[in-house]
Design an enzyme around this catalytic site. Structure first.
Site, PDB file in Angstrom:
ATOM      1  N   ASP A   1       0.622  -1.370  -0.129  1.00 22.35           N
ATOM      2  CA  ASP A   1       0.092   0.088   0.206  1.00 22.35           C
ATOM      3  C   ASP A   1       0.777   1.217  -0.169  1.00 22.35           C
ATOM      4  OD1 ASP A   1      -1.652  -2.082   0.772  1.00 22.35           O
ATOM      5  OD2 ASP A   1      -2.338  -1.393   2.717  1.00 22.35           O
TER       6      ASP A   1
ATOM      7  N   GLN B   1       4.196   0.526   2.070  1.00 25.84           N
ATOM      8  CA  GLN B   1       4.444  -0.907   2.870  1.00 25.84           C
ATOM      9  C   GLN B   1       5.440  -1.524   2.336  1.00 25.84           C
ATOM     10  OE1 GLN B   1       2.187  -2.195   5.760  1.00 25.84           O
ATOM     11  NE2 GLN B   1       2.732  -0.109   5.993  1.00 25.84           N
TER      12      GLN B   1
ATOM     13  N   TYR C   1       2.122  -0.982   9.931  1.00 26.37           N
ATOM     14  CA  TYR C   1       0.991  -1.014   8.799  1.00 26.37           C
ATOM     15  C   TYR C   1       0.561   0.388   8.416  1.00 26.37           C
ATOM     16  CZ  TYR C   1       0.380  -6.078   9.245  1.00 26.37           C
ATOM     17  OH  TYR C   1       0.690  -7.397   9.212  1.00 26.37           O
TER      18      TYR C   1
ATOM     19  N   ASP D   1      -5.370   1.112   9.351  1.00 30.03           N
ATOM     20  CA  ASP D   1      -5.294   1.894   8.305  1.00 30.03           C
ATOM     21  C   ASP D   1      -5.960   3.168   8.670  1.00 30.03           C
ATOM     22  OD1 ASP D   1      -4.209  -0.392   7.183  1.00 30.03           O
ATOM     23  OD2 ASP D   1      -5.946  -0.975   5.944  1.00 30.03           O
TER      24      ASP D   1
END
Ligand code: FRU
Length: 489
Positions: free
Chosen positions: A47, A63, A106, A168
């Site tokens: 991502d 990421q 993340y 996220d």
């Protein structure tokens, strides 16, 4: 190759300099390294994160698992640019080295506040039973580019009613207050998003669930993103677990949007229309947007798909990001156009104007591996017409219009090295238009095709041989006139 848990969660510092330079050499020798897309130096990219403009430059993180082409221990890798076209590798942005993110830093987002860039992300932790305990964390970048983590997570618990799939955060500011939406899974295993507000980015108040009409829509919503555009509210997210329906939802996981009135912050209500996929190709997921200083809303996505093996895996790397796209709204739909700065990559120009009638035509001046091509088809009565590119005797990728079915079709069944074909080799969508304009951005191992100035987009990786360089125009059962402009990149 199977990777064990130990191998996936190895840290960069556990790898010797020799191992890393061997891996790097293997990556560099890969015939499918891209020429103008953001790609990882080694390992796996997924991502886009923290997409923002700060201190005179665009910043983008992604990421990253450095040690191989698998979803292992995730870092944030940092790149920056003055023009969204030429990107400089900065290096690691966030390391998963704290007790609140030691199983992965993340995905998350960024916002400028009091002269600094605040990065808000999900710290993945695991207990002895390998259960996830997600924490929402902050790191702050100063004008010199130093990134410092805030000592404790800013949201340390998952609110009641949701599972460990909670991640996220996408942050924005409205009327002097900060808000964040977070992707979540309800205890009944349906996907949703929740949101929080804050005065200072440090202390966050849980507001509740985003109220949409999509109560039972996949098992998890990843990477939510909310913004206002042309007085509308747009909510982008990546739902997992939608079943294929006709031409829709053909990839393992989807990403798309709903559009409607601006979010009613007090009641957390989004009144909206239908869900639409953002991209009709094979390799697109987890997009993130930012607003730049000119007020443009720009989107970048991950050009990849989880759980699919890619031909570059054997060379120690996987995936890249898409080109940036500028968003607008027309007739209740999101339009995505390649950003205008990409024109700076245009080198030599070639033009061909011709027509095709029940035939396939090739031209000496239309060939290549990395280029932009705009093809306009007019006055057609053919049943099918389109372009074959990265073509040779054996290989070709095809984008065509099927005028009988009124469908656009991308076919990668003969594109080159086969992969992911268990999910099909053709993608299609309904489309009406007298003139069909196809704008292709072809790189060494990918294509992004913008249809009629961004009404639809098809994004896909392809892995052809180096000598598959032809571009051919064809019409079946009838004729079409066309105009092709190609620029080498
Ligand atoms: C989406 C995603 C996110 C998560 C990240 C981990 O591709 O699964 O939900 O934060 O990737 O790399």
């Amino acid at each position: 190759m199977e990777w064990s848990k130990e191998e996936r969660y190895r840290r960069l510092e556990d790898a010797s300099a020799e191992e890393i330079s061997e891996l790097k050499a293997r990556v560099d020798s890969c015939p499918w390294r891209q020429s103008y897309h953001i790609q990882p130096v080694t390992g796996l990219l997924n991502d886009p994160n923290g997409f923002s403009y700060y201190n005179g430059e665009y910043h983008l993180f992604y990421q990253w698992f450095p040690l191989g082409p698998v979803h292992g221990l995730k870092y944030w890798y940092h790149v920056r640019s003055k023009d969204l076209v030429h990107w400089e590798d900065v290096g690691i942005g966030i390391k998963p080295d704290s007790n609140f993110d030691n199983y992965g830093a993340y995905s998350g987002s960024a916002i400028e506040h009091e002269g600094k860039l605040y990065l808000i992300y999900t710290g993945n932790t695991r207990d002895e039973e390998w259960r996830r305990h997600p924490k929402q964390c902050l790191a702050v970048m100063d004008p010199q580019g130093n990134i410092t983590k805030v000592n404790n997570p800013v949201i340390s618990e998952v609110p009641e009613g949701y599972t460990e799939h909670f991640r996220d955060p996408k942050v924005w500011k409205e009327q002097d207050k900060f808000y964040t939406v977070i992707g979540a899974q309800r205890e009944n295993e349906t996907g949703t998003a929740v949101f929080y507000s804050s005065e200072d980015l440090m202390k966050w108040n849980f507001q509740g669930e985003l109220v949409t009409k999509l109560q039972d829509f996949g098992f998890m919503w990843e990477c939510p993103d909310y913004f206002q555009l042309q007085d509308k509210g747009v909510f982008i997210f990546s739902p997992q677990g939608l079943e294929p329906q006709g031409d829709n939802y053909r990839n393992i996981y989807q990403s798309g949007y709903v559009l409607g009135d601006k979010l009613d912050l007090k009641h957390r209500r989004l009144s909206h229309g239908e869900f639409h996929e953002l991209d009709r190709g094979f390799d697109f997921y987890a997009p993130q947007t930012m607003e730049d200083t000119e007020g443009r809303r720009i989107l970048v996505g991950w050009m990849g798909m989880g759980e699919v093996e890619y031909p570059t895996d054997k060379n120690g790397w996987a995936h890249c990001l898409t080109l940036p796209r500028e968003l607008s709204i027309e007739n209740g739909r999101l339009i995505q156009k390649p950003i205008k700065e990409l024109e700076s990559l245009r080198k030599k120009e070639y033009i061909v104007e011709d027509e095709a009638c029940d035939e396939i035509k090739a031209y000496d001046e239309l060939k290549g591996i990395t280029y932009e091509l705009i093809g306009e088809f007019k006055n057609h009565d053919a049943e099918e017409f389109g372009i074959e590119f990265r073509a040779s005797e054996e290989e070709r990728t095809v984008i065509k219009y099927d005028a009988l079915q009124k469908k656009l079709i991308l076919d990668r069944s003969s594109s080159g090295e086969e992969f992911g074909s268990e999910y099909g080799s053709v993608r299609a969508c309904d489309f009406q238009g007298d003139t069909i304009k196809l704008q292709l951005f072809v790189d060494v191992s990918s294509v992004e095709i913008f249809i009629n100035d961004g009404q639809e987009v098809f994004t896909s990786r392809i892995f052809p041989k180096k000598n598959s360089r032809d571009i051919r125009i064809f019409a079946t059962k009838g004729r079409t006139s066309f105009n092709m402009v190609k620029w080498d990149y």
